[in-house]
Design a protein around this motif. Structure first.
Motif, PDB file in Angstrom:
ATOM      1  N   UNK A 141     -35.533 -48.782 -35.191  1.00  0.00           N
ATOM      2  CA  UNK A 141     -34.939 -48.758 -33.859  1.00  0.00           C
ATOM      3  C   UNK A 141     -33.802 -47.759 -33.954  1.00  0.00           C
ATOM      4  N   UNK A 142     -33.840 -46.727 -33.126  1.00  0.00           N
ATOM      5  CA  UNK A 142     -32.886 -45.641 -33.266  1.00  0.00           C
ATOM      6  C   UNK A 142     -32.428 -45.132 -31.908  1.00  0.00           C
ATOM      7  N   UNK A 143     -31.384 -44.309 -31.949  1.00  0.00           N
ATOM      8  CA  UNK A 143     -30.885 -43.669 -30.738  1.00  0.00           C
ATOM      9  C   UNK A 143     -31.378 -42.234 -30.732  1.00  0.00           C
ATOM     10  N   UNK A 144     -32.020 -41.849 -29.635  1.00  0.00           N
ATOM     11  CA  UNK A 144     -32.508 -40.480 -29.470  1.00  0.00           C
ATOM     12  C   UNK A 144     -32.260 -40.062 -28.023  1.00  0.00           C
ATOM     13  N   UNK A 145     -31.529 -38.989 -27.849  1.00  0.00           N
ATOM     14  CA  UNK A 145     -31.235 -38.509 -26.500  1.00  0.00           C
ATOM     15  C   UNK A 145     -30.481 -39.532 -25.674  1.00  0.00           C
ATOM     16  N   UNK A 146     -29.660 -40.347 -26.337  1.00  0.00           N
ATOM     17  CA  UNK A 146     -28.880 -41.356 -25.650  1.00  0.00           C
ATOM     18  C   UNK A 146     -29.636 -42.633 -25.325  1.00  0.00           C
TER      19      UNK A 146
END
Length: 149
Positions: A24-29
């Motif tokens: 689970x990650x942050x990508x492009x906000x």
């Protein structure tokens, strides 16, 4: 303008309960879910990138078992073309709880749970690679030949 595609690896890791290792990650906000994946570094063997990216993003040591395919994807958000070398791997052991910046957590999820994530998947390739794996797509690791360094 110069076209600069990005070479990446992605790793399908399945456990004994038929769950798959996702980050689970942050990508492009946005918070999204992806396989352990990332860019191949200069002068890095592709299989080394598979091991490194999985360890950095999940804390798991893995051993690649098969090559699943080379997938292409042009991200609509930034127009970048990604070449994704997708592999399956066997989990060896969890060795760290430290995760790369941007990684919020790791999860072992069933195929059904992953399919239900829909737009929360980082790209359509996340589900496509797992579907291909579940359908028996497998090639030997030596189908990709890295130059000797």
């Amino acid at each position: 303008m110069t076209w600069t595609p990005h070479a990446t690896v992605a790793v399908i890791v399945e456990d004994e309960q038929e769950r798959y290792l996702l980050v689970e990650e942050v990508s492009g906000g946005l918070v999204v879910f992806n396989q352990p994946a990332g860019h191949i570094e200069e002068d890095e063997a592709i299989l080394d990138a598979v091991r490194r990216e999985t360890l950095e993003e999940t804390g798991w040591e893995v051993e690649p078992t098969h090559f699943l395919g080379l997938y292409t994807y042009k991200a609509p958000a930034n127009g970048v073309t990604y070449y994704r070398f997708c592999y399956s791997a066997r989990a060896l052991q969890k060795v760290s709880d430290r995760l790369d910046d941007g990684i919020l957590a790791t999860h072992w999820l069933s195929f059904g749970d992953i399919a239900e994530l829909g737009n929360q998947l980082r790209s359509p390739l996340v589900l496509r690679c797992i579907e291909d794996y579940r359908n028996g797509r497998r090639f030997p690791l030596d189908v990709i030949v890295d130059a000797e360094t």
